[in-house]
Design a protein around this motif. Structure first.
Motif, PDB file in Angstrom:
ATOM      1  N   PRO A 178      -3.600   4.678   4.505  1.00 19.04           N
ATOM      2  CA  PRO A 178      -3.668   3.897   3.270  1.00 19.04           C
ATOM      3  C   PRO A 178      -3.666   2.387   3.500  1.00 19.04           C
ATOM      4  N   VAL A 179      -4.380   1.692   2.626  1.00 19.20           N
ATOM      5  CA  VAL A 179      -4.390   0.231   2.583  1.00 19.20           C
ATOM      6  C   VAL A 179      -4.032  -0.169   1.154  1.00 19.20           C
ATOM      7  N   ILE A 180      -3.003  -0.998   1.034  1.00 24.18           N
ATOM      8  CA  ILE A 180      -2.553  -1.460  -0.283  1.00 24.18           C
ATOM      9  C   ILE A 180      -2.602  -2.986  -0.301  1.00 24.18           C
ATOM     10  N   ILE A 181      -3.182  -3.509  -1.359  1.00 20.59           N
ATOM     11  CA  ILE A 181      -3.245  -4.954  -1.567  1.00 20.59           C
ATOM     12  C   ILE A 181      -2.203  -5.324  -2.615  1.00 20.59           C
ATOM     13  N   LEU A 182      -1.237  -6.162  -2.238  1.00 17.11           N
ATOM     14  CA  LEU A 182      -0.243  -6.658  -3.197  1.00 17.11           C
ATOM     15  C   LEU A 182      -0.828  -7.910  -3.853  1.00 17.11           C
ATOM     16  N   ASN A 183      -1.167  -7.772  -5.116  1.00 14.73           N
ATOM     17  CA  ASN A 183      -1.883  -8.818  -5.850  1.00 14.73           C
ATOM     18  C   ASN A 183      -0.926  -9.750  -6.600  1.00 14.73           C
ATOM     19  N   THR A 184       0.022 -10.313  -5.895  1.00  9.14           N
ATOM     20  CA  THR A 184       0.981 -11.248  -6.485  1.00  9.14           C
ATOM     21  C   THR A 184       0.252 -12.410  -7.145  1.00  9.14           C
ATOM     22  N   ASN A 185       0.643 -12.712  -8.376  1.00  8.81           N
ATOM     23  CA  ASN A 185       0.101 -13.873  -9.086  1.00  8.81           C
ATOM     24  C   ASN A 185      -1.429 -13.807  -9.210  1.00  8.81           C
TER      25      ASN A 185
END
Length: 184
Positions: A130-137
């Motif tokens: 898995p690849v997860i992008i944390l889209n903070t702000n």
């Protein structure tokens, strides 16, 4: 089961506190759960924040860093384990090999390059985790739009727009890591 996560993130220390807060929260969640964080072994920016929060919460951190970065004084000396490589390419390959999943926090050129490379490896079947992008702000919104544009213009197959998942908070990242079925 996911036991080790590779984290790509900024080495910049002069960023908005909202990014620091999310990096700290993610490291704390991972550390409390006993997950191993694998990162670039740096002593500044979000890399240091994630490492320190993970360690403080009882987790472990493996830093993988090229010799030239150690010689430049960029190495975090308080990690659980530090692995020295000769090249950046070797570093990235080892980070991927040792991880069960990858999380991209906001970052600069290096982070973006690492994220695009791991997505490409997924596309080619070289990285099946898995690849997860944390889209903070909403940091990654322009990149995600570029991915959609690439698919719309047929540079990328539409089915390849699911090679990653986007999370809006550290808790959402953690929940996905703890529920492997969310990646099916």
């Amino acid at each position: 089961m996911i036991r080790s996560v590779c984290i790509y993130c900024a080495s910049s220390a002069v960023i908005d506190p909202v990014y620091i807060k999310d990096a700290e929260k993610l490291g704390s969640l991972l550390g409390h759960d006993g997950l191993r964080v694998i990162n670039g072994g740096g002593s500044i920016g979000l890399m240091q924040v994630v490492s320190d929060a993970t360690l403080k919460a009882g987790g472990t951190v493996t830093g993988i860093i090229p010799r030239f970065m150690i010689e430049s004084g960029w190495c975090h000396n308080g990690l659980t384990e530090l692995i020295q490589t000769e090249t950046m390419h070797e570093r990235k390959q080892m980070m991927a090999k040792l991880s069960d999943a990858t999380i991209a926090l906001p970052g600069g050129y290096g982070t973006l390059e690492e994220l695009l490379e791991i997505v490409t490896w997924r596309q080619l079947g070289l990285y099946k985790k898995p690849v997860i992008i944390l889209n903070t702000n909403n940091y990654y919104d322009p990149l995600l739009e570029m991915f959609r544009r690439a698919a719309a213009d047929k540079f990328v197959r539409k089915e390849h727009l699911c090679l990653w998942q986007v999370a809006e908070s550290p808790k959402e990242v953690f929940d996905r890591i703890k529920n492997p079925k969310s990646f099916l």
